[in-house]
Design an enzyme around this catalytic site. Structure first.
Site, PDB file in Angstrom:
ATOM      1  N   GLU A 163     -15.178  -8.596  22.838  1.00 24.79           N
ATOM      2  CA  GLU A 163     -15.140  -7.470  23.780  1.00 24.79           C
ATOM      3  C   GLU A 163     -13.751  -6.881  23.918  1.00 24.79           C
ATOM      4  OE1 GLU A 163     -16.618  -8.646  27.579  1.00 24.79           O
ATOM      5  OE2 GLU A 163     -15.672  -6.973  28.605  1.00 24.79           O
ATOM      6  N   GLU A 184     -23.980  -8.857  31.747  1.00 31.39           N
ATOM      7  CA  GLU A 184     -22.941  -9.713  32.327  1.00 31.39           C
ATOM      8  C   GLU A 184     -23.285 -10.010  33.792  1.00 31.39           C
ATOM      9  OE1 GLU A 184     -19.120  -7.804  32.794  1.00 31.39           O
ATOM     10  OE2 GLU A 184     -18.056  -9.697  32.561  1.00 31.39           O
ATOM     11  N   TRP A 198      -3.523  -3.403  29.827  1.00 33.87           N
ATOM     12  CA  TRP A 198      -4.639  -4.080  30.494  1.00 33.87           C
ATOM     13  C   TRP A 198      -5.754  -4.174  29.486  1.00 33.87           C
ATOM     14  CZ3 TRP A 198      -7.448  -7.228  32.612  1.00 33.87           C
ATOM     15  CH2 TRP A 198      -7.167  -7.723  33.907  1.00 33.87           C
ATOM     16  N   ARG A 219     -20.513  -1.256  26.957  1.00 29.79           N
ATOM     17  CA  ARG A 219     -20.061  -2.005  28.138  1.00 29.79           C
ATOM     18  C   ARG A 219     -20.016  -1.182  29.423  1.00 29.79           C
ATOM     19  NH1 ARG A 219     -20.175  -6.318  29.695  1.00 29.79           N
ATOM     20  NH2 ARG A 219     -18.058  -6.720  30.381  1.00 29.79           N
ATOM     21  N   ASN A 244     -11.931  -0.939  41.473  1.00 29.18           N
ATOM     22  CA  ASN A 244     -11.041  -2.066  41.758  1.00 29.18           C
ATOM     23  C   ASN A 244      -9.569  -1.636  41.789  1.00 29.18           C
ATOM     24  OD1 ASN A 244     -10.057  -4.636  42.071  1.00 29.18           O
ATOM     25  ND2 ASN A 244     -11.060  -5.488  40.261  1.00 29.18           N
ATOM     26  N   GLU A 258     -16.040  -0.809  29.197  1.00 24.83           N
ATOM     27  CA  GLU A 258     -16.186  -1.024  30.647  1.00 24.83           C
ATOM     28  C   GLU A 258     -15.298  -0.088  31.446  1.00 24.83           C
ATOM     29  OE1 GLU A 258     -15.169  -5.245  30.612  1.00 24.83           O
ATOM     30  OE2 GLU A 258     -13.437  -4.814  31.859  1.00 24.83           O
ATOM     31  N   ARG A 279     -19.646 -16.398  28.336  1.00 18.09           N
ATOM     32  CA  ARG A 279     -18.366 -15.877  27.885  1.00 18.09           C
ATOM     33  C   ARG A 279     -17.370 -17.016  27.980  1.00 18.09           C
ATOM     34  NH1 ARG A 279     -14.620 -11.321  30.905  1.00 18.09           N
ATOM     35  NH2 ARG A 279     -13.764 -13.178  31.892  1.00 18.09           N
ATOM     36  N   HIS A 334     -19.453 -16.420  33.126  1.00 20.57           N
ATOM     37  CA  HIS A 334     -18.051 -16.562  32.709  1.00 20.57           C
ATOM     38  C   HIS A 334     -17.608 -18.018  32.756  1.00 20.57           C
ATOM     39  CE1 HIS A 334     -16.557 -12.212  33.672  1.00 20.57           C
ATOM     40  NE2 HIS A 334     -17.660 -12.223  32.967  1.00 20.57           N
ATOM     41  N   ASP A 394     -16.559  -6.869  40.828  1.00 14.63           N
ATOM     42  CA  ASP A 394     -16.033  -5.634  41.415  1.00 14.63           C
ATOM     43  C   ASP A 394     -16.996  -4.459  41.253  1.00 14.63           C
ATOM     44  OD1 ASP A 394     -15.291  -5.924  38.745  1.00 14.63           O
ATOM     45  OD2 ASP A 394     -13.516  -4.683  38.947  1.00 14.63           O
ATOM     46  N   ASP A 431     -13.705 -12.034  25.671  1.00 14.36           N
ATOM     47  CA  ASP A 431     -13.151 -10.758  26.144  1.00 14.36           C
ATOM     48  C   ASP A 431     -11.644 -10.745  25.920  1.00 14.36           C
ATOM     49  OD1 ASP A 431     -12.546  -8.425  27.483  1.00 14.36           O
ATOM     50  OD2 ASP A 431     -13.674  -8.930  29.298  1.00 14.36           O
ATOM     51  N   HIS A 443     -21.441  -3.691  32.095  1.00 16.91           N
ATOM     52  CA  HIS A 443     -20.370  -4.399  32.794  1.00 16.91           C
ATOM     53  C   HIS A 443     -20.880  -4.884  34.151  1.00 16.91           C
ATOM     54  CE1 HIS A 443     -15.955  -4.140  34.397  1.00 16.91           C
ATOM     55  NE2 HIS A 443     -16.201  -5.317  33.864  1.00 16.91           N
ATOM     56  N   HIS A 481      -9.753  -8.012  26.740  1.00 16.72           N
ATOM     57  CA  HIS A 481      -9.160  -7.138  27.749  1.00 16.72           C
ATOM     58  C   HIS A 481      -8.146  -6.162  27.160  1.00 16.72           C
ATOM     59  CE1 HIS A 481     -10.682 -10.431  30.480  1.00 16.72           C
ATOM     60  NE2 HIS A 481     -11.172  -9.367  31.043  1.00 16.72           N
ATOM     61  N   TYR A 536      -5.301 -13.867  32.384  1.00 18.10           N
ATOM     62  CA  TYR A 536      -6.423 -13.315  33.133  1.00 18.10           C
ATOM     63  C   TYR A 536      -7.752 -13.897  32.647  1.00 18.10           C
ATOM     64  CZ  TYR A 536      -9.458  -9.986  35.415  1.00 18.10           C
ATOM     65  OH  TYR A 536     -10.430  -9.424  36.189  1.00 18.10           O
TER      66      TYR A 536
HETATM   67  O1  EZ4 Z   1     -11.643  -7.720  34.274  1.00 15.54           O
HETATM   68  O2  EZ4 Z   1     -13.976  -5.887  36.198  1.00 15.54           O
HETATM   69  O3  EZ4 Z   1     -15.830  -8.204  31.246  1.00 15.54           O
HETATM   70  N1  EZ4 Z   1     -15.439  -8.252  32.333  1.00 15.54           N
HETATM   71  C1  EZ4 Z   1     -14.223  -7.902  32.732  1.00 15.54           C
HETATM   72  C2  EZ4 Z   1     -13.990  -7.859  34.221  1.00 15.54           C
HETATM   73  C3  EZ4 Z   1     -12.793  -6.994  34.525  1.00 15.54           C
HETATM   74  C4  EZ4 Z   1     -12.801  -6.563  35.941  1.00 15.54           C
HETATM   75  C5  EZ4 Z   1     -11.631  -5.644  36.218  1.00 15.54           C
HETATM   76  O4  EZ4 Z   1     -11.802  -5.007  37.421  1.00 15.54           O
HETATM   77  O5  EZ4 Z   1     -13.389  -7.606  31.919  1.00 15.54           O
HETATM   78  O6  EZ4 Z   1     -13.855  -9.135  34.749  1.00 15.54           O
HETATM   79 CO    CO Z   2     -14.365  -7.109  30.060  1.00 16.35          CO
END
Ligand code: EZ4
Ligand code: CO
Length: 409
Positions: free
Chosen positions: A243, A346, A409, A290, A37, A269, A147, A122, A323, A217, A319, A219, A159
């Site tokens: 996560e 997932e 991120w 993940r 991605n 992931e 989630r 999600h 993407d 999550d 994961h 992130h 996000y």
């Molecule tokens: O944000 O794959 O757990 N799932 C995630 C995904 C990621 C994307 C980033 O490219 O964190 O949605």
């Molecule tokens: Co994630």
């Protein structure tokens, strides 16, 4: 059975996907997913310029040796670009082997260990009301695990909360990433997030009861001590997992989280090789793996990783965002069906456009995924349909603190 050609297809039905197609001299084709991605063209070039010519003429049955040749045989090894490229080769060779044998991949991996894979979807919401509606909608579609991501007062755009893009009038989608240049920008505030999230899970548990598995999550956005605080505060709501609570590069940070909480942890992931997981597994710092087949070098290393994790009672939670292409997703469904230590899968559901380009034997019924019985991976690429969706630059958003500082991120 030798490899006769290696072709790379970049197509963008809703979002960009990089697909490798290997064809053998007796006419069997195999597909592999090399989607990364926001850096898709780098992997496409790696495959076209540096890998394709190494494959032509090689024995398509020698999957392990080909993997080692591409990984161990290159001086500069590892990293997401290299490992996504190797993953595509590995998946395509497994696809070919399955088709040659007339068996779905999971049969070659030892056969099914269960009737289907428990999936989580999600759910997200900008308000308690819309979050509740989103969870209900998932349950109605059959999901038995969700989630939960939520807007946070004081954070403008966050996000993973699909609805906020309308609220903020931003020009991007959350899933997929924003199309165009530059990447969209979001903001972040750890203190506001930590204050808010436990109350969301309290409400969700009150409304949906004790039994629904709930995941969350982060992130990678918290420091170890902040993550420990969150994991501790979420303990009464009995999460299935928390996560990516800390930046992935610092595995020992999870020791601090472990010292303070029994909330199960999932990470990895963005990991590319077993070495990224070594300390986390041997020190028992996580509960779920993940990794995805696509970003971890394919089926071959994913199987080895999950067998290693089994020694420490760690289970799979591969994961499965949109993407990862339907090809990569199928690869890990086959692994998940065959392994003993499966945890959860997932599932974000690809768009109609994506499904029109990648035809799949995979099914989703009553909250359970199954890769199907088609020989190989069970995915075919419609190249004519793919050609109608040319590559478009697209990026995940970046996060900044209120004063403009770039955040993790
Ligand atoms: O944000 O794959 O757990 N799932 C995630 C995904 C990621 C994307 C980033 O490219 O964190 O949605
Ligand atoms: Co994630």
């Amino acid at each position: 059975m030798n490899i006769a050609s290696a072709e790379v297809c970049v197509t963008s039905p809703s979002r960009n996907f990089v697909t490798l197609k290997l064809t053998t001299d007796d006419g069997i084709t195999g597909l592999g997913d090399a989607t990364l991605n926001g850096r898709e063209q780098a992997v496409a070039a790696y495959l076209r310029e540096h890998v394709a010519s190494l494959l032509v003429g090689q024995d398509a049955h020698r999957i392990e040796d080909t993997w080692q040749y591409l990984y161990r045989g290159a001086y500069w090894r590892g990293g997401p670009v290299t490992m996504a490229a190797i993953a595509a080769v590995d998946m395509a060779l497994w696809d070919i082997k399955g088709k040659a044998a007339g068996l779905p991949l999971y049969q070659l991996l030892g056969g099914a260990s269960r009737s289907g894979l428990l999936a989580y979807g999600h759910a997200s919401g900008g308000s308690p009301q819309s979050l509740s509606e989103s969870i209900h909608a998932h349950i109605e579609r059959g999901y038995r695990a969700v989630r939960v991501q939520t807007a946070v007062p004081g954070i403008r755009a966050l996000y993973g909360v699909a609805e906020q893009r309308q609220a903020t009038g931003e020009r991007y989608d959350y899933e997929p990433a924003g199309r165009g240049v530059p990447p969209p920008e979001e903001d972040w505030d750890s203190a506001a997030y930590l204050r808010h999230v436990p109350s969301v899970f309290e409400r969700v548990r009150e409304e949906f009861g004790a039994e629904l598995p709930l995941l969350h999550d982060v992130h990678h956005r918290l420091t170890p001590i902040e993550a420990a605080k969150l994991a501790q505060r979420l303990e009464p709501y009995d999460l299935f997992w928390l996560e990516d609570c800390t930046p992935a590069e610092n595995p020992q940070g999870l020791r601090i989280v472990r010292q303070h909480s029994t909330t199960p942890l999932a990470i990895g992931e963005v990991f590319n090789t077993v070495w990224d997981f070594q300390q986390l597994i041997t020190e028992q710092l996580i509960d779920y793996i993940r990794a995805s087949a696509t970003h971890f070098g394919g089926v071959t290393p994913l199987r080895k990783l999950i067998d290693f994790a089994a020694l420490h009672q760690i289970r799979s939670g591969f994961h499965g965002p949109t993407d990862v292409s339907p090809v990569g997703f199928a690869a890990q469904l086959h692994v998940g069906l065959a392994i003993h230590n499966f945890g959860i899968q997932e599932y974000m559901e690809h768009s109609e456009a994506t499904n029109s380009v990648f035809r799949q034997s995979m099914t989703f019924r009553d909250g359970m995924l199954h890769p199907g019985e088609t020989p190989g991976l069970g995915v075919e690429l419609d190249e004519k349909a793919a050609a109608a969706f040319p590559y478009q630059p697209a990026y995940l958003p970046v996060s900044r603190l209120k004063d403009g500082t770039m955040h993790d991120w």
